[in-house]
Design a protein around this motif. Sequence first.
Motif, PDB file in Angstrom:
ATOM      1  N   LYS A   1       0.814  -1.219   0.000  1.00 47.83           N
ATOM      2  CA  LYS A   1       0.000   0.000   0.000  1.00 47.83           C
ATOM      3  C   LYS A   1       0.847   1.269   0.000  1.00 47.83           C
ATOM      4  CE  LYS A   1      -3.599  -2.391   2.527  1.00 47.83           C
ATOM      5  NZ  LYS A   1      -4.282  -2.547   3.797  1.00 47.83           N
ATOM      6  N   PHE A   2       2.137   1.143   0.262  1.00 53.17           N
ATOM      7  CA  PHE A   2       3.006   2.313   0.393  1.00 53.17           C
ATOM      8  C   PHE A   2       3.678   2.650  -0.931  1.00 53.17           C
ATOM      9  CE2 PHE A   2       2.517   0.528   4.552  1.00 53.17           C
ATOM     10  CZ  PHE A   2       2.362   1.627   5.366  1.00 53.17           C
ATOM     11  N   LYS A   3       3.705   3.931  -1.247  1.00 48.07           N
ATOM     12  CA  LYS A   3       4.384   4.423  -2.462  1.00 48.07           C
ATOM     13  C   LYS A   3       5.743   5.016  -2.121  1.00 48.07           C
ATOM     14  CE  LYS A   3       0.931   3.258  -4.957  1.00 48.07           C
ATOM     15  NZ  LYS A   3       0.982   1.862  -5.307  1.00 48.07           N
ATOM     16  N   THR A   4       5.936   5.323  -0.836  1.00 49.91           N
ATOM     17  CA  THR A   4       7.223   5.839  -0.359  1.00 49.91           C
ATOM     18  C   THR A   4       7.661   4.995   0.822  1.00 49.91           C
ATOM     19  OG1 THR A   4       6.623   8.099  -0.994  1.00 49.91           O
ATOM     20  CG2 THR A   4       8.460   7.859   0.527  1.00 49.91           C
ATOM     21  N   LEU A   5       8.880   4.507   0.748  1.00 52.81           N
ATOM     22  CA  LEU A   5       9.507   3.822   1.870  1.00 52.81           C
ATOM     23  C   LEU A   5      10.780   4.593   2.208  1.00 52.81           C
ATOM     24  CD1 LEU A   5       9.038   0.085   0.798  1.00 52.81           C
ATOM     25  CD2 LEU A   5       7.732   1.363   2.498  1.00 52.81           C
ATOM     26  N   TYR A   6      11.431   4.198   3.271  1.00 48.97           N
ATOM     27  CA  TYR A   6      12.577   4.968   3.750  1.00 48.97           C
ATOM     28  C   TYR A   6      13.742   4.050   4.070  1.00 48.97           C
ATOM     29  CZ  TYR A   6       9.032   8.537   4.165  1.00 48.97           C
ATOM     30  OH  TYR A   6       8.020   9.417   3.867  1.00 48.97           O
ATOM     31  N   LEU A   7      14.941   4.595   3.907  1.00 41.53           N
ATOM     32  CA  LEU A   7      16.175   3.921   4.275  1.00 41.53           C
ATOM     33  C   LEU A   7      16.822   4.715   5.410  1.00 41.53           C
ATOM     34  CD1 LEU A   7      17.576   3.304   0.674  1.00 41.53           C
ATOM     35  CD2 LEU A   7      16.588   1.578   2.180  1.00 41.53           C
ATOM     36  N   ASP A   8      17.842   4.151   6.008  1.00 38.06           N
ATOM     37  CA  ASP A   8      18.638   4.855   7.030  1.00 38.06           C
ATOM     38  C   ASP A   8      17.773   5.418   8.153  1.00 38.06           C
ATOM     39  OD1 ASP A   8      20.886   4.299   5.422  1.00 38.06           O
ATOM     40  OD2 ASP A   8      20.603   6.160   4.299  1.00 38.06           O
ATOM     41  N   GLU A   9      16.905   4.577   8.698  1.00 36.08           N
ATOM     42  CA  GLU A   9      16.035   4.937   9.824  1.00 36.08           C
ATOM     43  C   GLU A   9      15.156   6.155   9.531  1.00 36.08           C
ATOM     44  OE1 GLU A   9      18.181   5.019  13.525  1.00 36.08           O
ATOM     45  OE2 GLU A   9      19.093   3.074  13.131  1.00 36.08           O
ATOM     46  N   GLY A  10      14.751   6.287   8.263  1.00 35.61           N
ATOM     47  CA  GLY A  10      13.838   7.358   7.884  1.00 35.61           C
ATOM     48  C   GLY A  10      14.501   8.571   7.283  1.00 35.61           C
ATOM     49  N   LYS A  11      15.815   8.560   7.166  1.00 34.34           N
ATOM     50  CA  LYS A  11      16.528   9.741   6.674  1.00 34.34           C
ATOM     51  C   LYS A  11      16.457   9.893   5.154  1.00 34.34           C
ATOM     52  CE  LYS A  11      19.684   9.702  10.546  1.00 34.34           C
ATOM     53  NZ  LYS A  11      20.615   8.739  11.071  1.00 34.34           N
ATOM     54  N   LYS A  12      16.233   8.810   4.427  1.00 40.61           N
ATOM     55  CA  LYS A  12      16.235   8.872   2.965  1.00 40.61           C
ATOM     56  C   LYS A  12      14.949   8.256   2.420  1.00 40.61           C
ATOM     57  CE  LYS A  12      18.744   7.461  -1.128  1.00 40.61           C
ATOM     58  NZ  LYS A  12      19.799   6.622  -1.694  1.00 40.61           N
ATOM     59  N   ALA A  13      14.125   9.080   1.767  1.00 34.99           N
ATOM     60  CA  ALA A  13      12.872   8.604   1.156  1.00 34.99           C
ATOM     61  C   ALA A  13      13.176   8.024  -0.220  1.00 34.99           C
ATOM     62  CB  ALA A  13      11.884   9.753   1.029  1.00 34.99           C
ATOM     63  N   ILE A  14      12.488   6.923  -0.547  1.00 32.54           N
ATOM     64  CA  ILE A  14      12.607   6.336  -1.880  1.00 32.54           C
ATOM     65  C   ILE A  14      11.200   6.054  -2.415  1.00 32.54           C
ATOM     66  CG2 ILE A  14      14.930   5.364  -1.654  1.00 32.54           C
ATOM     67  CD1 ILE A  14      13.660   2.680  -0.914  1.00 32.54           C
ATOM     68  N   SER A  15      10.996   6.346  -3.690  1.00 27.92           N
ATOM     69  CA  SER A  15       9.719   6.046  -4.348  1.00 27.92           C
ATOM     70  C   SER A  15       9.738   4.594  -4.779  1.00 27.92           C
ATOM     71  CB  SER A  15       9.518   6.936  -5.572  1.00 27.92           C
ATOM     72  OG  SER A  15       9.427   8.274  -5.176  1.00 27.92           O
ATOM     73  N   VAL A  16       8.659   3.882  -4.461  1.00 29.27           N
ATOM     74  CA  VAL A  16       8.634   2.452  -4.730  1.00 29.27           C
ATOM     75  C   VAL A  16       7.288   2.022  -5.312  1.00 29.27           C
ATOM     76  CG1 VAL A  16      10.243   1.905  -2.853  1.00 29.27           C
ATOM     77  CG2 VAL A  16       7.796   1.840  -2.430  1.00 29.27           C
ATOM     78  N   SER A  17       7.323   0.872  -5.953  1.00 27.76           N
ATOM     79  CA  SER A  17       6.100   0.117  -6.210  1.00 27.76           C
ATOM     80  C   SER A  17       6.358  -1.245  -5.590  1.00 27.76           C
ATOM     81  CB  SER A  17       5.792   0.025  -7.707  1.00 27.76           C
ATOM     82  OG  SER A  17       6.816  -0.672  -8.373  1.00 27.76           O
ATOM     83  N   CYS A  18       5.321  -1.827  -5.059  1.00 29.42           N
ATOM     84  CA  CYS A  18       5.489  -3.047  -4.280  1.00 29.42           C
ATOM     85  C   CYS A  18       4.328  -3.983  -4.569  1.00 29.42           C
ATOM     86  CB  CYS A  18       5.537  -2.659  -2.799  1.00 29.42           C
ATOM     87  SG  CYS A  18       5.755  -4.017  -1.677  1.00 29.42           S
ATOM     88  N   ARG A  19       4.622  -5.270  -4.621  1.00 32.13           N
ATOM     89  CA  ARG A  19       3.561  -6.255  -4.810  1.00 32.13           C
ATOM     90  C   ARG A  19       3.875  -7.504  -3.994  1.00 32.13           C
ATOM     91  NH1 ARG A  19       4.895 -10.079  -9.223  1.00 32.13           N
ATOM     92  NH2 ARG A  19       6.960  -9.549  -9.976  1.00 32.13           N
ATOM     93  N   PRO A  20       2.817  -8.129  -3.464  1.00 30.75           N
ATOM     94  CA  PRO A  20       3.048  -9.367  -2.711  1.00 30.75           C
ATOM     95  C   PRO A  20       3.416 -10.510  -3.655  1.00 30.75           C
ATOM     96  CG  PRO A  20       0.718  -8.748  -2.659  1.00 30.75           C
ATOM     97  CD  PRO A  20       1.435  -7.716  -3.462  1.00 30.75           C
ATOM     98  N   HIS A  21       4.265 -11.394  -3.181  1.00 35.12           N
ATOM     99  CA  HIS A  21       4.655 -12.586  -3.938  1.00 35.12           C
ATOM    100  C   HIS A  21       4.937 -13.697  -2.928  1.00 35.12           C
ATOM    101  CE1 HIS A  21       6.363 -15.004  -7.156  1.00 35.12           C
ATOM    102  NE2 HIS A  21       7.439 -15.190  -6.424  1.00 35.12           N
ATOM    103  N   LYS A  22       4.004 -14.632  -2.825  1.00 33.78           N
ATOM    104  CA  LYS A  22       4.075 -15.701  -1.820  1.00 33.78           C
ATOM    105  C   LYS A  22       4.169 -15.072  -0.431  1.00 33.78           C
ATOM    106  CE  LYS A  22       6.001 -18.861  -5.178  1.00 33.78           C
ATOM    107  NZ  LYS A  22       7.109 -19.696  -5.568  1.00 33.78           N
TER     108      LYS A  22
END
Length: 170
Positions: free
Chosen positions: A35-56
Amino acid sequence: MLKQYLEAGRIVGTHGIRGEMRVECWCNTPSFLSKFKTLYLDEGKKAISVSCRPHKNIALVTVKGVDSIEKADLYKGKILYIDRKDARLEKGEHFVQDIIGLKVVDVDSEKVYGVVNDVLKTGSNDVYEMRGEDRKLYYIPVIPDIIDRLDFEAEAVYIRPMKGLFDDED
């Protein structure tokens, strides 16, 4: 104090040759993460745009700008975070990360029994694993007869222990 950025999973490898990555989900389900279009790296310091889908039992994540297996491989082992404000929980649902570390307190006597150190998913109901003041592990079923309330400001879960929960009484 509740953290703004919560651990959502770890990138464990690549999937295919176009930069898709396999993520071991630490949230409810891979569908929740999708459901998220933005996730984060480095404990929230760096935003990344993503697409995500479940697989198994994992999630497959594509990061904007990562379009090859070589670029995706650079992310292996990284922890992904979600921003708490982007998450929608049903009434009565809580993040496990918020529960771990809460004191377990008797609602009537205010006696502190210990601290929650894990939340176990059993199917019918969750179980709080608690390390007692005596250093022993105890397991507290998350059922209305025992759990009175969670108070995140007081950093406590208030319980009404049933007979035998903390001792070997019959």
